[in-house]
Structure formats: structure tokens, C-alpha cells
Design an enzyme around this catalytic site. Structure first.
Site, mmCIF file in Angstrom:
data_model
loop_
_atom_site.group_PDB
_atom_site.id
_atom_site.type_symbol
_atom_site.label_atom_id
_atom_site.label_comp_id
_atom_site.label_asym_id
_atom_site.label_seq_id
_atom_site.Cartn_x
_atom_site.Cartn_y
_atom_site.Cartn_z
ATOM 1 N N GLY A 26 0.783 -1.224 0.000
ATOM 2 C CA GLY A 26 0.000 0.000 0.000
ATOM 3 C C GLY A 26 0.817 1.277 0.000
ATOM 4 O O GLY A 26 0.270 2.370 -0.213
ATOM 5 N N CYS A 236 -27.020 -11.493 -18.005
ATOM 6 C CA CYS A 236 -26.397 -11.011 -19.232
ATOM 7 C C CYS A 236 -27.274 -11.413 -20.434
ATOM 8 O O CYS A 236 -27.638 -12.593 -20.576
ATOM 9 C CB CYS A 236 -24.993 -11.606 -19.377
ATOM 10 S SG CYS A 236 -24.193 -11.216 -20.954
ATOM 11 N N CYS A 239 -24.913 -14.099 -22.630
ATOM 12 C CA CYS A 239 -24.520 -15.436 -22.162
ATOM 13 C C CYS A 239 -25.374 -15.938 -20.997
ATOM 14 O O CYS A 239 -25.253 -17.090 -20.606
ATOM 15 C CB CYS A 239 -23.046 -15.442 -21.767
ATOM 16 S SG CYS A 239 -22.698 -14.594 -20.204
ATOM 17 N N CYS A 260 -22.270 -8.714 -19.673
ATOM 18 C CA CYS A 260 -21.075 -8.872 -18.843
ATOM 19 C C CYS A 260 -20.068 -7.805 -19.218
ATOM 20 O O CYS A 260 -19.759 -7.607 -20.402
ATOM 21 C CB CYS A 260 -20.438 -10.241 -19.071
ATOM 22 S SG CYS A 260 -21.436 -11.649 -18.584
ATOM 23 N N CYS A 266 -17.531 -13.444 -20.613
ATOM 24 C CA CYS A 266 -18.801 -13.643 -21.325
ATOM 25 C C CYS A 266 -18.611 -14.674 -22.447
ATOM 26 O O CYS A 266 -19.428 -15.579 -22.615
ATOM 27 C CB CYS A 266 -19.280 -12.307 -21.894
ATOM 28 S SG CYS A 266 -20.974 -12.329 -22.537
#
Length: 274
Positions: A26, A236, A239, A260, A266
Site C-alpha cells: 500500500g 447477461c 450469455c 457482462c 462472457c
């Protein structure tokens, strides 16, 4: 031709900064950002990190906002291949290095993989403290009171934080970090991830990192649930997937469809490979 475009001194310097970033999760490490044949602000930080760590055996995947076929993703992929001749893939699980702009792939990553995120604004305190010297002092003292005040004001006025991307996270209980403009939906994927996550900001000349299996938590009040974008009742259109981050598309006849956001996911789902 020089392998990986960057000269060896440049790669060595970037690798050293990257190792320091991994050692202090970080923490932002400065590095001497180099000129590349793309404009700063278009992914030069992530690109330099990828060029510094890639080797001949690595398989590369490049995505831009979840799409492997966008202009930015294709151009970056073509450039890296032109200076390394590495193999590329659209499959998340086949890739050794995934360079991404603002998305974490839908498929969970595995050990040994490296995700390189392109970062436009690395400093999480920018919105609450403009002075860069004071930002450093605040990080040194782990003083993130102003971030908490920002979250409190949002919560008091609107019931929850209005931050939809670049949601601030706490890494290893020490440093508050800007996770690049990934959507809020992706923030929880940072926690305890099996892959090494590197973040590079070329314009701001900063590198930071999240090593595998590192604790990463979004800043949130104890009595408030961390809520993300919900697609619970959506599927979706292409798909049929559910439970993934989706794009909302308004057609010319007024219909709303969902797809997606991760196009490779997808495609794979459509082919029955998931």
C-alpha cells in the site's frame, strides 16, 4: 532490438521500486517514469511495470475496462508483442501477466499470476488534502481522519458513501490506498487475492503493490454494511450470466439490456467453458 523496449538500467530501477512496494503493501514508491510511445495518462505506469517484469516465457493478457478488444487494449497488446514477441491470450487463467485498465477479471486469479493495474491518480488523500507534503505526513502518522470525515458527511447526507469507483481501502491495517478507478464491485476482490497486484502511475511517477494473500478492506463504519453495485436480479443478455459486474445498455427503442463487462468471461461462459 532491445527486449521489452526499456533499457536494462530503467528496468532494474523499476524492479527495485516494485520490490520495495511489495515489501511495504500500500505504500507509494517513487520511480523515474520513462517516456513511451503513448501519452502519459494512457497507461504508461502499468506499461512500464509490465515491460520491466515480463520475460520470454510469460503469456500476456491486456484488458481495458473489461474488454480485450478495445482500442487501448489492442494497441498496448500490439506494442508489447512488437518489442517482446511474447504470446498473448484472452483467457484470464492462461495469462501469467494481466495488464488492466480499471477492472479486475471476473474469474478468480490464481497463485503465480500478476495483475498490473494502470493508475491515473495514485494518491487517496487528494480529495481531502491538496498539499502533497501534508499528504505524506498523514500517511506517515496513519492519520486518515479527513477520509473518515468525507465518508461520514456522505453517510449523514445520503445514507451511504457516494464513491462509485476509486473507493479507498486500508491495506494490511496500515496504509490507506487508492485502488485505481476499479468499480466498487471489484474492491472486495483485492482482499486475500492469490495473485500479486501491482499498481503503476506513470504521470505521477508512483508504484505501489498488494502482495498475495494481503488483507485489504474498504474504509467503512462498523455499523454500516459495505454495499456494492447490485446486479442481483439481472442476467447477461448474451450469455445469461448473473452475479457479475455488468454494463447497462439503452437501445434505440428504449429497451434496457445488460451485458457482462468482462468480455472474455462472457465469451467463455457462452462456450460452456466455465
Amino acid at each position: 532490438m532491445r527486449y521489452g523496449f526499456l533499457d536494462e538500467d530503467a528496468k532494474k530501477e523499476i524492479r527495485r521500486a516494485t520490490l520495495k512496494a511489495i515489501a511495504i503493501p500500500g505504500y507509494q514508491v517513487s520511480f523515474a517514469s520513462r517516456e513511451l510511445p503513448i501519452a502519459r495518462g494512457w497507461g504508461t505506469g502499468g506499461l512500464q511495470m509490465t515491460l520491466a517484469i515480463i520475460n520470454e516465457e510469460d503469456c500476456l493478457k491486456v484488458i481495458d475496462q473489461g474488454c480485450d478488444g478495445s482500442v487501448n487494449a489492442v494497441n498496448i497488446r500490439n506494442f508489447i508483442v512488437s518489442v517482446t514477441d511474447n504470446q498473448t491470450t484472452l483467457d484470464t487463467l492462461e495469462a501469467d501477466i494481466i495488464q488492466s485498465r480499471h477492472r479486475i477479471p471476473e474469474e478468480p486469479m490464481r497463485e503465480g499470476q500478476t495483475l498490473v493495474l494502470q493508475v491515473p491518480y495514485p494518491e487517496v488523500l487528494t480529495n481531502v488534502e491538496a498539499d502533497s507534503y501534508r499528504q505524506k505526513v498523514m500517511h506517515a502518522n496513519s492519520d486518515y481522519a479527513k477520509l473518515w470525515v468525507l465518508l461520514y458527511e456522505d453517510t449523514a447526507q445520503f445514507g451511504d458513501s457516494r464513491i462509485g469507483h476509486r473507493y479507498p481501502v486500508m491495506v494490511h491495517d496500515r496504509y490507506a490506498m487508492d485502488p485505481s478507478p476499479i468499480p466498487k464491485y471489484d474492491t472486495q476482490k483485492l482482499n486475500n487475492n492469490k495473485a500479486l497486484i501491482l499498481l503503476g502511475a506513470g504521470r505521477e511517477k508512483k508504484i505501489y503493490a498488494i502482495p498475495p494473500y494481503t488483507k485489504v478492506e474498504p474504509l467503512k463504519f462498523e455499523d454500516k454494511e459495505f454495499k456494492v453495485e447490485s446486479f442481483a436480479d439481472k442476467k447477461c443478455t448474451r450469455c445469461g450470466a448473473s452475479g457479475v459486474f455488468m454494463d447497462e445498455v439503452h437501445t434505440n427503442d428504449g429497451e434496457v439490456k445488460y451485458y457482462c463487462n468482462d468480455t472474455a468471461y462472457c465469451d467463455k461462459n457462452l462456450e460452456g467453458k466455465l
